[in-house]
Design a protein around this motif. Structure first.
Motif, PDB file in Angstrom:
ATOM      1  N   ASP A 146      98.644 -13.963 -23.233  1.00 51.60           N
ATOM      2  CA  ASP A 146     100.311 -14.775 -24.063  1.00 51.60           C
ATOM      3  C   ASP A 146      99.325 -15.666 -25.405  1.00 51.60           C
ATOM      4  N   ILE A 147      98.383 -14.524 -26.150  1.00 52.42           N
ATOM      5  CA  ILE A 147      97.906 -15.050 -27.234  1.00 52.42           C
ATOM      6  C   ILE A 147      98.358 -14.550 -28.304  1.00 52.42           C
ATOM      7  N   VAL A 148      98.799 -15.622 -29.180  1.00 53.45           N
ATOM      8  CA  VAL A 148      99.988 -16.062 -30.555  1.00 53.45           C
ATOM      9  C   VAL A 148      98.746 -16.119 -31.813  1.00 53.45           C
ATOM     10  N   ILE A 149      99.676 -16.000 -32.479  1.00 49.43           N
ATOM     11  CA  ILE A 149      99.293 -15.589 -33.785  1.00 49.43           C
ATOM     12  C   ILE A 149     100.114 -16.349 -34.761  1.00 49.43           C
ATOM     13  N   LEU A 150      99.446 -17.373 -35.561  1.00 47.14           N
ATOM     14  CA  LEU A 150     100.561 -18.473 -36.153  1.00 47.14           C
ATOM     15  C   LEU A 150     100.276 -17.887 -37.894  1.00 47.14           C
ATOM     16  N   ARG A 151     101.075 -17.617 -37.996  1.00 43.21           N
ATOM     17  CA  ARG A 151     100.934 -16.744 -39.727  1.00 43.21           C
ATOM     18  C   ARG A 151     101.692 -17.666 -40.954  1.00 43.21           C
ATOM     19  N   LYS A 152     101.335 -18.268 -41.390  1.00 41.75           N
ATOM     20  CA  LYS A 152     102.374 -19.122 -42.992  1.00 41.75           C
ATOM     21  C   LYS A 152     102.796 -17.666 -43.155  1.00 41.75           C
ATOM     22  N   GLY A 153     104.107 -17.903 -43.498  1.00 41.76           N
ATOM     23  CA  GLY A 153     105.034 -16.241 -44.439  1.00 41.76           C
ATOM     24  C   GLY A 153     105.539 -17.310 -46.277  1.00 41.76           C
ATOM     25  N   SER A 154     106.478 -16.614 -46.619  1.00 39.84           N
ATOM     26  CA  SER A 154     106.130 -16.667 -48.200  1.00 39.84           C
ATOM     27  C   SER A 154     107.332 -18.322 -47.553  1.00 39.84           C
ATOM     28  N   LYS A 155     107.624 -19.140 -48.890  1.00 36.13           N
ATOM     29  CA  LYS A 155     107.772 -20.088 -48.757  1.00 36.13           C
ATOM     30  C   LYS A 155     108.050 -21.408 -47.451  1.00 36.13           C
ATOM     31  N   ASP A 156     106.547 -21.433 -47.753  1.00 32.88           N
ATOM     32  CA  ASP A 156     106.774 -22.066 -45.807  1.00 32.88           C
ATOM     33  C   ASP A 156     107.685 -21.143 -44.653  1.00 32.88           C
ATOM     34  N   ALA A 157     107.728 -20.748 -44.589  1.00 33.86           N
ATOM     35  CA  ALA A 157     108.373 -19.706 -43.461  1.00 33.86           C
ATOM     36  C   ALA A 157     107.442 -19.403 -42.761  1.00 33.86           C
ATOM     37  N   ALA A 158     107.666 -19.907 -41.478  1.00 36.63           N
ATOM     38  CA  ALA A 158     106.119 -19.115 -40.873  1.00 36.63           C
ATOM     39  C   ALA A 158     106.431 -17.900 -39.325  1.00 36.63           C
ATOM     40  N   GLU A 159     105.459 -17.326 -39.164  1.00 37.92           N
ATOM     41  CA  GLU A 159     105.679 -16.767 -38.001  1.00 37.92           C
ATOM     42  C   GLU A 159     105.031 -16.755 -36.892  1.00 37.92           C
ATOM     43  N   SER A 160     104.803 -15.919 -35.616  1.00 36.54           N
ATOM     44  CA  SER A 160     104.431 -15.916 -34.786  1.00 36.54           C
ATOM     45  C   SER A 160     104.308 -14.673 -34.063  1.00 36.54           C
ATOM     46  N   ILE A 161     103.131 -13.977 -34.189  1.00 36.92           N
ATOM     47  CA  ILE A 161     102.660 -12.717 -33.653  1.00 36.92           C
ATOM     48  C   ILE A 161     101.938 -12.442 -31.979  1.00 36.92           C
ATOM     49  N   LYS A 162     102.975 -11.957 -31.491  1.00 42.89           N
ATOM     50  CA  LYS A 162     101.964 -11.934 -30.029  1.00 42.89           C
ATOM     51  C   LYS A 162     100.953 -10.899 -29.844  1.00 42.89           C
ATOM     52  N   PHE A 163     100.494 -11.088 -28.924  1.00 43.12           N
ATOM     53  CA  PHE A 163      98.641 -10.513 -29.079  1.00 43.12           C
ATOM     54  C   PHE A 163      98.493 -10.430 -27.262  1.00 43.12           C
ATOM     55  N   GLU A 164      98.370  -9.199 -26.915  1.00 40.95           N
ATOM     56  CA  GLU A 164      97.951  -9.574 -25.686  1.00 40.95           C
ATOM     57  C   GLU A 164      97.049  -8.348 -25.402  1.00 40.95           C
ATOM     58  N   TYR A 165      95.870  -9.463 -25.297  1.00 41.24           N
ATOM     59  CA  TYR A 165      94.723  -8.478 -24.915  1.00 41.24           C
ATOM     60  C   TYR A 165      94.023  -8.373 -24.293  1.00 41.24           C
ATOM     61  N   GLY A 166      95.035  -7.815 -23.033  1.00 41.77           N
ATOM     62  CA  GLY A 166      95.008  -7.291 -21.602  1.00 41.77           C
ATOM     63  C   GLY A 166      95.071  -5.719 -21.981  1.00 41.77           C
ATOM     64  N   ASP A 167      95.928  -5.867 -23.171  1.00 40.78           N
ATOM     65  CA  ASP A 167      96.012  -3.987 -23.831  1.00 40.78           C
ATOM     66  C   ASP A 167      94.766  -3.435 -24.326  1.00 40.78           C
ATOM     67  N   LEU A 168      94.375  -3.841 -25.345  1.00 42.64           N
ATOM     68  CA  LEU A 168      93.719  -3.613 -26.035  1.00 42.64           C
ATOM     69  C   LEU A 168      92.150  -3.926 -25.277  1.00 42.64           C
ATOM     70  N   GLU A 169      91.520  -4.464 -24.083  1.00 38.68           N
ATOM     71  CA  GLU A 169      90.432  -4.307 -22.752  1.00 38.68           C
ATOM     72  C   GLU A 169      90.441  -3.397 -22.436  1.00 38.68           C
ATOM     73  N   GLU A 170      91.733  -2.780 -21.952  1.00 36.32           N
ATOM     74  CA  GLU A 170      91.902  -1.382 -20.942  1.00 36.32           C
ATOM     75  C   GLU A 170      92.023  -0.346 -22.455  1.00 36.32           C
ATOM     76  N   GLY A 171      91.759  -0.651 -23.773  1.00 37.57           N
ATOM     77  CA  GLY A 171      92.060   0.888 -24.862  1.00 37.57           C
ATOM     78  C   GLY A 171      92.835   0.653 -24.964  1.00 37.57           C
TER      79      GLY A 171
END
Length: 189
Positions: A146-171
């Protein structure tokens, strides 16, 4: 104890694989100046026009004869071109040199269930797994998928990017090991 060693071995393997799959920064884009960076600016043959300046939080710098100039979000070459144009009013054919002395503004933040949350300065292009390793890894209580990357976009818009550590942990899903951008916040619930 055996389970811990297996998880540790998997994590080390994943980190090694991430290093091999990481795209070179030079191949993707030029470095963009960030607030907090320290620039060394000089004009050839003009000793009075040599300064070390920090990019202010509003993204600007001040330099003699040019006044306040916007630097954040620009390449060194673009800033050099603007300073050269402004100095041409006062100096015949100025030769401006700019070096990024410290990329302190190129930082990401990690918060939540990691061993060492905080601010991490990226001195090279880094992905999520690399920053999480700098943060000491996840705690046993972390919701790793359930890890999330919060990234500020252009013109003060923000995006939330989901990151699943478990997938990478398994390769799996190595392409989802996002390269981070300055100002990203990684939230590990």
């Amino acid at each position: 104890m055996k389970t811990f060693k297996i998880k540790l071995a998997k994590a080390l393997l994943i980190m090694a694989m991430c290093l091999f799959y990481q795209t070179s920064f030079a191949e993707t884009e030029k470095y963009l100046i960030n607030p907090g960076d320290i620039l060394e600016i000089s004009v050839w043959n003009e000793d009075a026009l040599k300064r070390e300046v920090r990019v202010l939080p509003d993204g600007t710098i001040g330099f003699p004869l040019t006044g306040t100039v916007s630097a954040s979000g620009r390449s060194v070459e673009a800033l050099k071109k603007e300073l050269t144009e402004k100095l041409t009013e006062y100096i015949a054919e100025p030769v401006v040199n700019i070096a990024v002395k410290s990329a302190e503004g190129n930082a990401v933040y990690v918060t939540g269930q990691v061993k060492n949350p905080g601010k991490f300065i990226m001195t090279e292009p880094m992905n999520v797994m690399q920053i999480l390793s700098l943060a000491g890894g996840l705690t046993p209580f972390a919701a790793e998928n359930d890890i999330v990357i919060l990234r500020k976009g252009s013109k003060d818009a923000a995006e939330s990017i989901k990151f699943e550590y478990g997938d990478l942990e398994e390769g799996n899903s190595l392409s989802k090991n996002h390269l981070l951008k300055s100002g990203d916040v990684i939230v590990v619930p």
